[in-house]
Design a protein around this motif. Sequence first.
Motif, PDB file in Angstrom:
ATOM      1  N   THR A   1      -3.365   3.037 -10.284  1.00 22.33           N
ATOM      2  CA  THR A   1      -3.379   4.042  -9.220  1.00 22.33           C
ATOM      3  C   THR A   1      -4.799   4.239  -8.716  1.00 22.33           C
ATOM      4  N   GLU A   2      -5.771   4.082  -9.600  1.00 20.90           N
ATOM      5  CA  GLU A   2      -7.171   4.209  -9.198  1.00 20.90           C
ATOM      6  C   GLU A   2      -7.560   3.113  -8.210  1.00 20.90           C
ATOM      7  N   GLN A   3      -7.074   1.896  -8.448  1.00 22.13           N
ATOM      8  CA  GLN A   3      -7.358   0.785  -7.533  1.00 22.13           C
ATOM      9  C   GLN A   3      -6.722   1.063  -6.169  1.00 22.13           C
ATOM     10  N   PHE A   4      -5.506   1.613  -6.170  1.00 19.81           N
ATOM     11  CA  PHE A   4      -4.843   1.957  -4.912  1.00 19.81           C
ATOM     12  C   PHE A   4      -5.658   2.997  -4.150  1.00 19.81           C
ATOM     13  N   GLU A   5      -6.038   4.082  -4.822  1.00 24.66           N
ATOM     14  CA  GLU A   5      -6.818   5.142  -4.173  1.00 24.66           C
ATOM     15  C   GLU A   5      -8.142   4.606  -3.654  1.00 24.66           C
ATOM     16  N   SER A   6      -8.782   3.757  -4.437  1.00 23.46           N
ATOM     17  CA  SER A   6     -10.062   3.175  -4.028  1.00 23.46           C
ATOM     18  C   SER A   6      -9.892   2.325  -2.767  1.00 23.46           C
ATOM     19  N   ALA A   7      -8.819   1.530  -2.714  1.00 28.99           N
ATOM     20  CA  ALA A   7      -8.576   0.686  -1.536  1.00 28.99           C
ATOM     21  C   ALA A   7      -8.267   1.532  -0.307  1.00 28.99           C
ATOM     22  N   VAL A   8      -7.386   2.524  -0.466  1.00 27.48           N
ATOM     23  CA  VAL A   8      -6.999   3.371   0.668  1.00 27.48           C
ATOM     24  C   VAL A   8      -8.201   4.133   1.214  1.00 27.48           C
TER      25      VAL A   8
ATOM     26  N   GLY B   1       6.843   8.483   0.674  1.00 26.12           N
ATOM     27  CA  GLY B   1       8.210   8.489   1.183  1.00 26.12           C
ATOM     28  C   GLY B   1       8.802   7.104   1.382  1.00 26.12           C
ATOM     29  N   VAL B   2       8.440   6.171   0.526  1.00 28.72           N
ATOM     30  CA  VAL B   2       8.954   4.805   0.635  1.00 28.72           C
ATOM     31  C   VAL B   2      10.284   4.711  -0.103  1.00 28.72           C
ATOM     32  N   ASP B   3      11.339   4.349   0.641  1.00 25.31           N
ATOM     33  CA  ASP B   3      12.645   4.210   0.009  1.00 25.31           C
ATOM     34  C   ASP B   3      13.390   2.960   0.467  1.00 25.31           C
ATOM     35  N   SER B   4      12.711   2.081   1.196  1.00 30.30           N
ATOM     36  CA  SER B   4      13.293   0.777   1.543  1.00 30.30           C
ATOM     37  C   SER B   4      12.208  -0.276   1.361  1.00 30.30           C
ATOM     38  N   TYR B   5      12.645  -1.529   1.195  1.00 33.59           N
ATOM     39  CA  TYR B   5      11.721  -2.582   0.806  1.00 33.59           C
ATOM     40  C   TYR B   5      11.941  -3.815   1.667  1.00 33.59           C
ATOM     41  N   PRO B   6      10.873  -4.454   2.075  1.00 30.74           N
ATOM     42  CA  PRO B   6       9.495  -3.984   1.985  1.00 30.74           C
ATOM     43  C   PRO B   6       9.216  -2.896   3.026  1.00 30.74           C
ATOM     44  N   THR B   7       8.254  -2.061   2.737  1.00 28.02           N
ATOM     45  CA  THR B   7       7.746  -1.092   3.713  1.00 28.02           C
ATOM     46  C   THR B   7       6.260  -1.378   3.895  1.00 28.02           C
ATOM     47  N   LEU B   8       5.828  -1.398   5.140  1.00 22.49           N
ATOM     48  CA  LEU B   8       4.422  -1.633   5.472  1.00 22.49           C
ATOM     49  C   LEU B   8       3.835  -0.350   6.038  1.00 22.49           C
ATOM     50  N   ILE B   9       2.635  -0.008   5.581  1.00 22.01           N
ATOM     51  CA  ILE B   9       1.924   1.140   6.129  1.00 22.01           C
ATOM     52  C   ILE B   9       0.494   0.725   6.435  1.00 22.01           C
ATOM     53  N   VAL B  10       0.060   1.021   7.660  1.00 21.82           N
ATOM     54  CA  VAL B  10      -1.344   0.840   8.024  1.00 21.82           C
ATOM     55  C   VAL B  10      -2.038   2.171   7.746  1.00 21.82           C
ATOM     56  N   PHE B  11      -3.083   2.122   6.936  1.00 19.53           N
ATOM     57  CA  PHE B  11      -3.894   3.305   6.645  1.00 19.53           C
ATOM     58  C   PHE B  11      -5.171   3.228   7.467  1.00 19.53           C
ATOM     59  N   ARG B  12      -5.569   4.370   8.001  1.00 16.42           N
ATOM     60  CA  ARG B  12      -6.858   4.496   8.703  1.00 16.42           C
ATOM     61  C   ARG B  12      -7.517   5.759   8.200  1.00 16.42           C
ATOM     62  N   GLY B  13      -8.773   5.648   7.795  1.00 15.18           N
ATOM     63  CA  GLY B  13      -9.497   6.813   7.296  1.00 15.18           C
ATOM     64  C   GLY B  13      -8.833   7.449   6.092  1.00 15.18           C
ATOM     65  N   GLY B  14      -8.176   6.635   5.265  1.00  9.95           N
ATOM     66  CA  GLY B  14      -7.542   7.138   4.056  1.00  9.95           C
ATOM     67  C   GLY B  14      -6.178   7.760   4.269  1.00  9.95           C
TER      68      GLY B  14
ATOM     69  N   LEU C   1      -3.836  -2.550   5.380  1.00 16.76           N
ATOM     70  CA  LEU C   1      -2.390  -2.743   5.420  1.00 16.76           C
ATOM     71  C   LEU C   1      -1.871  -2.758   3.987  1.00 16.76           C
ATOM     72  N   VAL C   2      -0.867  -1.920   3.716  1.00 15.27           N
ATOM     73  CA  VAL C   2      -0.268  -1.850   2.385  1.00 15.27           C
ATOM     74  C   VAL C   2       1.196  -2.248   2.481  1.00 15.27           C
ATOM     75  N   GLU C   3       1.606  -3.189   1.627  1.00 13.05           N
ATOM     76  CA  GLU C   3       3.017  -3.534   1.517  1.00 13.05           C
ATOM     77  C   GLU C   3       3.548  -2.897   0.239  1.00 13.05           C
TER      78      GLU C   3
ATOM     79  N   GLN D   1       5.430   6.481  -8.478  1.00 11.27           N
ATOM     80  CA  GLN D   1       4.807   7.722  -8.012  1.00 11.27           C
ATOM     81  C   GLN D   1       4.095   7.522  -6.670  1.00 11.27           C
ATOM     82  N   ILE D   2       3.555   6.337  -6.430  1.00 15.09           N
ATOM     83  CA  ILE D   2       2.911   6.049  -5.143  1.00 15.09           C
ATOM     84  C   ILE D   2       3.982   5.921  -4.064  1.00 15.09           C
ATOM     85  N   PHE D   3       5.098   5.268  -4.396  1.00  9.18           N
ATOM     86  CA  PHE D   3       6.227   5.170  -3.454  1.00  9.18           C
ATOM     87  C   PHE D   3       6.683   6.570  -3.057  1.00  9.18           C
TER      88      PHE D   3
END
Length: 105
Positions: free
Chosen positions: A8-15, A67-80, A22-24, A61-63
Amino acid sequence: MLTQIESTEQFESAVNGYSPLLVEFFQPWCKYCQAFFPTLEEFAAQGTIPVIQVSGEEFPQIFDAYGVDSYPTLIVFRGGQPFAKHAGSMPMEELKNWVEEALQA
Protein backbone atom coordinates in the motif's frame (compact mmCIF):
# COMPACT_ATOMS: atom_id res chain seq x y z
CA MET A 1 6.99 1.18 -17.78
CA LEU A 2 4.41 -1.12 -16.18
CA THR A 3 4.74 -1.90 -12.48
CA GLN A 4 2.57 -4.11 -10.30
CA ILE A 5 2.49 -2.64 -6.81
CA GLU A 6 3.67 -4.77 -3.91
CA SER A 7 2.50 -2.67 -0.95
CA THR A 8 0.00 0.00 0.00
CA GLU A 9 2.96 2.29 0.64
CA GLN A 10 4.20 1.76 -2.93
CA PHE A 11 0.71 2.59 -4.22
CA GLU A 12 0.50 5.80 -2.16
CA SER A 13 4.01 6.78 -3.21
CA ALA A 14 3.16 6.29 -6.91
CA VAL A 15 -0.16 8.15 -6.70
CA ASN A 16 1.43 11.06 -4.88
CA GLY A 17 4.74 10.97 -6.77
CA TYR A 18 3.56 10.84 -10.38
CA SER A 19 1.18 13.25 -12.02
CA PRO A 20 -0.37 12.05 -14.20
CA LEU A 21 -0.46 8.32 -13.47
CA LEU A 22 -2.54 5.51 -14.98
CA VAL A 23 -3.64 2.77 -12.58
CA GLU A 24 -5.17 -0.53 -13.66
CA PHE A 25 -7.20 -2.29 -10.98
CA PHE A 26 -7.40 -6.00 -11.90
CA GLN A 27 -8.08 -9.48 -10.59
CA PRO A 28 -5.57 -12.23 -11.48
CA TRP A 29 -8.39 -14.67 -12.33
CA CYS A 30 -10.26 -12.19 -14.57
CA LYS A 31 -10.22 -13.30 -18.23
CA TYR A 32 -10.90 -9.73 -19.42
CA CYS A 33 -7.93 -8.48 -17.39
CA GLN A 34 -5.72 -11.23 -18.83
CA ALA A 35 -6.82 -10.39 -22.37
CA PHE A 36 -6.23 -6.65 -21.77
CA PHE A 37 -2.75 -7.11 -20.29
CA PRO A 38 -0.83 -7.09 -23.63
CA THR A 39 -2.56 -3.84 -24.62
CA LEU A 40 -1.73 -2.24 -21.28
CA GLU A 41 1.84 -3.49 -21.48
CA GLU A 42 2.24 -2.04 -24.98
CA PHE A 43 0.72 1.28 -23.87
CA ALA A 44 3.06 1.44 -20.87
CA ALA A 45 6.08 0.74 -23.10
CA GLN A 46 5.25 3.86 -25.13
CA GLY A 47 6.08 5.94 -22.06
CA THR A 48 3.19 8.40 -22.35
CA ILE A 49 2.58 8.28 -18.59
CA PRO A 50 3.64 5.88 -15.82
CA VAL A 51 1.36 2.84 -15.45
CA ILE A 52 0.87 0.71 -12.34
CA GLN A 53 -1.32 -2.29 -11.60
CA VAL A 54 -3.18 -3.06 -8.38
CA SER A 55 -4.37 -6.61 -7.65
CA GLY A 56 -7.75 -6.91 -5.96
CA GLU A 57 -6.71 -10.17 -4.33
CA GLU A 58 -3.73 -8.52 -2.67
CA PHE A 59 -5.16 -5.04 -1.99
CA PRO A 60 -8.96 -5.16 -1.61
CA GLN A 61 -8.78 -2.11 0.66
CA ILE A 62 -7.43 0.01 -2.22
CA PHE A 63 -10.26 -1.25 -4.48
CA ASP A 64 -12.77 -0.27 -1.78
CA ALA A 65 -11.21 3.17 -1.32
CA TYR A 66 -11.71 4.00 -5.02
CA GLY A 67 -15.05 2.26 -5.53
CA VAL A 68 -13.68 -0.36 -7.91
CA ASP A 69 -16.15 -3.19 -8.43
CA SER A 70 -15.53 -4.29 -12.03
CA TYR A 71 -12.39 -5.54 -13.72
CA PRO A 72 -10.32 -4.19 -15.22
CA THR A 73 -10.91 -0.62 -14.07
CA LEU A 74 -8.58 2.17 -15.19
CA ILE A 75 -8.14 5.42 -13.29
CA VAL A 76 -6.02 8.38 -14.33
CA PHE A 77 -4.69 10.19 -11.26
CA ARG A 78 -3.59 13.82 -11.39
CA GLY A 79 -2.10 15.59 -8.39
CA GLY A 80 -2.72 12.53 -6.23
CA GLN A 81 -6.45 12.49 -6.96
CA PRO A 82 -8.53 10.27 -9.25
CA PHE A 83 -9.38 12.29 -12.32
CA ALA A 84 -10.88 9.95 -14.93
CA LYS A 85 -12.27 6.43 -14.51
CA HIS A 86 -13.12 3.72 -17.04
CA ALA A 87 -14.51 0.26 -16.31
CA GLY A 88 -13.62 -2.49 -18.76
CA SER A 89 -10.91 -3.17 -21.27
CA MET A 90 -10.51 -1.32 -24.55
CA PRO A 91 -8.45 -1.55 -27.74
CA MET A 92 -5.14 0.34 -27.95
CA GLU A 93 -6.44 3.31 -29.98
CA GLU A 94 -9.36 3.79 -27.59
CA LEU A 95 -7.00 3.59 -24.60
CA LYS A 96 -4.68 6.19 -26.14
CA ASN A 97 -7.59 8.51 -26.91
CA TRP A 98 -9.12 8.09 -23.45
CA VAL A 99 -5.82 8.88 -21.70
CA GLU A 100 -5.16 11.82 -24.05
CA GLU A 101 -8.60 13.29 -23.31
CA ALA A 102 -8.05 12.85 -19.58
CA LEU A 103 -4.69 14.64 -19.79
CA GLN A 104 -6.13 17.57 -21.78
CA ALA A 105 -9.18 18.13 -19.61
